[in-house]
Design an enzyme around this catalytic site. Structure first.
Site, PDB file in Angstrom:
ATOM      1  N   LYS A  64       0.816  -1.231   0.000  1.00 22.53           N
ATOM      2  CA  LYS A  64       0.000   0.000   0.000  1.00 22.53           C
ATOM      3  C   LYS A  64       0.843   1.271   0.000  1.00 22.53           C
ATOM      4  O   LYS A  64       0.729   2.117   0.890  1.00 22.53           O
ATOM      5  CB  LYS A  64      -0.953   0.015   1.198  1.00 22.53           C
ATOM      6  CG  LYS A  64      -1.954  -1.144   1.235  1.00 22.53           C
ATOM      7  CD  LYS A  64      -2.881  -1.001   2.434  1.00 22.53           C
ATOM      8  CE  LYS A  64      -3.908  -2.121   2.507  1.00 22.53           C
ATOM      9  NZ  LYS A  64      -3.316  -3.418   2.877  1.00 22.53           N
ATOM     10  N   ILE A  68       4.563  10.983  -1.664  1.00 23.29           N
ATOM     11  CA  ILE A  68       4.627  11.932  -2.771  1.00 23.29           C
ATOM     12  C   ILE A  68       4.873  11.150  -4.064  1.00 23.29           C
ATOM     13  O   ILE A  68       5.394  10.030  -4.031  1.00 23.29           O
ATOM     14  CB  ILE A  68       5.707  13.000  -2.543  1.00 23.29           C
ATOM     15  CG1 ILE A  68       7.102  12.354  -2.476  1.00 23.29           C
ATOM     16  CG2 ILE A  68       5.410  13.809  -1.279  1.00 23.29           C
ATOM     17  CD1 ILE A  68       8.234  13.361  -2.415  1.00 23.29           C
TER      18      ILE A  68
END
Length: 238
Positions: A64, A68
């Site tokens: 997961k 950024i």
């Protein structure tokens, strides 16, 4: 006829490598796809991924990634070297997901391997409508999942992780070819545990799920192999 083994993903959620190996060995005749999540991957430094590849199994790497755009892109690029079958990122900003989709294709071509399926996590199945309100989101879990699924498809990733409770709406919004992976699957005889939006394997298939993730109802059963066989049959009889 549906091939249940092609739909079932078993989550190996343990921090013990020997326990993971034992489960994989018990299930290798009845399960083709295994999920390696954060707990298992960090605790074993990725050894379980290597073991599954040695066994010829498909690996769903469920880490997961959520950061950024440049960091997500770099993480996906690094993970592709493990030659996994599927991996997760969080549904985040459009540009971050677009870069993940792009680097996955480029890196797979460079390494001359099959590109992994990249799916974005929409709304965790442990979250309820009240939980979303607590963090300032005024949408329901279903509304947010559908909105994020549409953004994920627009970005170019292959599909999403979503509750089977809203998968039919996501298929309707994004098309049948958009991959849907559904955790929070519980046979009727199994305990719900910490999941709040759960459905049975048969319901998940009927709602349009491509794949379903099952963990504790199989891995914590007295007979994991038989439990997996029973779920495969339930899928095929849906």
């Amino acid at each position: 006829m549906i091939n249940g083994k092609e739909k079932l993903i078993v989550a190996i959620d343990t921090d013990d490598f020997d326990k993971a190996k034992e489960l994989i060995d018990q299930l290798e005749d009845s399960v083709d796809i295994f999920k390696v999540g954060l707990e298992q991957y960090v605790a074993t430094k990725g050894r379980t991924v290597e073991y599954l590849r040695e066994k010829g199994k498909k690996v769903f790497l469920d880490l997961k990634f959520h950061d950024i755009p440049n960091t997500m892109k770099s993480a996906v690029k690094a993970a592709i070297k493990d030659n996994v079958w599927m991996m997760t990122i969080h549904v985040s900003d459009f540009e971050g997901m677009r870069q993940c989709a792009e680097i996955a294709k480029q890196e797979a071509e460079r390494l001359n391997i099959e590109k992994p399926i990249i799916v974005g996590v929409t709304v965790l199945t442990s979250l309820s409508n009240e939980d979303l309100q607590d963090i300032g989101c005024n949408m329901t879990t279903e509304e947010l999942a559908i909105k994020r699924a549409k953004l994920a498809k627009k970005s170019g990733i292959d599909g999403v992780v979503c509750s089977a409770k809203e998968v039919d709406k996501i298929v309707e919004a994004c098309g049948k070819d958009f991959v849907t992976v559904c955790p929070g699957i519980r046979p009727q005889s199994a305990a719900v545990g910490d999941q709040k939006r759960v459905v049975t394997p048969a319901q998940a298939i009927q709602n349009g799920a491509h794949y379903m993730v099952v963990g504790r109802p199989i891995t914590q059963d007295e007979n994991p192999k038989q439990s997996a066989i029973d779920i495969v049959k339930e899928i095929e009889n849906a």
